[in-house]
Design an enzyme around this catalytic site. Structure first.
Site, PDB file in Angstrom:
ATOM      1  N   CYS A 119     -32.898  -0.875  14.704  1.00 22.67           N
ATOM      2  CA  CYS A 119     -33.522   0.103  15.598  1.00 22.67           C
ATOM      3  C   CYS A 119     -34.579  -0.555  16.482  1.00 22.67           C
ATOM      4  CB  CYS A 119     -34.149   1.233  14.788  1.00 22.67           C
ATOM      5  SG  CYS A 119     -32.965   2.181  13.821  1.00 22.67           S
ATOM      6  N   ARG A 132     -26.552   6.937  14.133  1.00 17.06           N
ATOM      7  CA  ARG A 132     -26.913   6.148  15.319  1.00 17.06           C
ATOM      8  C   ARG A 132     -26.035   6.692  16.445  1.00 17.06           C
ATOM      9  NH1 ARG A 132     -29.801   1.667  15.134  1.00 17.06           N
ATOM     10  NH2 ARG A 132     -29.284   1.196  12.972  1.00 17.06           N
TER      11      ARG A 132
END
Length: 217
Positions: free
Chosen positions: A60, A137
């Site tokens: 991330c 995601r």
């Protein structure tokens, strides 16, 4: 409209299935690193709304650094960015400060909190039994009318390409004009393709009637 609106503090139930291309993006309001955010405020421009599994995680962090560096190019397209995770606003703020301190990158777009999971569920990022969003995601490309035009999903172990997110946003904006479609790997300024023509083209359109490139002026 019933089933269209949700918020970080929770009001209405999630839709019965994950979002699909062509659906209207569920409205929400939430706290963010830039103050209160309402999805309705982004009507009239393109938006990439993307979730990440958790703050202070390596994949991330790499995505946010890349997106932050490309943010001016998204802005040139008239396309905004909003990030989301279930982490708290205070976690978001601490993580963004750490990214700036460690990598010299300032994240210029809002990151919203979703501790109740209501926004994630409204977008189909989670199933109804999920207790966290550690495997999510997802990216939603939303047009100026609030319609979802593209969706991408990645596992938590594989990072997205910020360049591809930018390319897809540009391609969606280009084909919105309705006079062309984009070929594999298209980049702004490249040749585009004519949309599939009508039946008459089978007889008088030449051998390449089904795949004709035209140069952009």
């Amino acid at each position: 409209m019933t089933g269209e609106h949700t918020s970080a503090i929770g009001t209405l139930a999630a839709p019965p299935r994950p979002l699909r291309i062509g659906d209207r993006a569920p409205l929400f309001s939430a706290r963010s690193t830039h103050g209160p955010v309402e999805l309705s405020a982004y009507r009239g421009r393109w938006l990439v709304f993307f979730s990440h599994p958790a703050d202070f995680t390596p994949v991330c962090t790499s995505e946010f650094i890349a997106l932050a560096r490309l943010a001016p190019r998204f802005e040139q397209l008239g396309c905004a960015l909003i990030g989301l995770s279930v982490d708290s606003l205070y976690s978001h703020l601490a993580w963004l400060r750490a990214i700036h301190a460690s990598f010299g990158v300032e994240v210029p777009f809002p990151v919203i909190e979703d501790p109740s999971l209501e926004i994630a569920r409204a977008y189909g990022m989670l199933d109804e039994e999920a207790r966290d969003s550690s495997t999510v995601r997802a990216s939603y490309f939303i047009d100026p009318d609030g319609i979802v035009r593209a969706i991408s999903w990645y596992p938590m172990t594989v990072g997205r390409s910020a360049d591809e997110m930018l390319r897809l946003a540009a391609a969606l904006k280009r084909v919105e004009r309705g006079d062309a479609v984009t070929p594999e790997g298209w980049e702004p300024g490249d040749a585009v393709l004519l949309p599939l023509p009508g039946e008459q083209a089978l007889f008088d359109g030449g051998d390449d009637w089904f795949c004709r490139r035209i140069e952009e002026s």
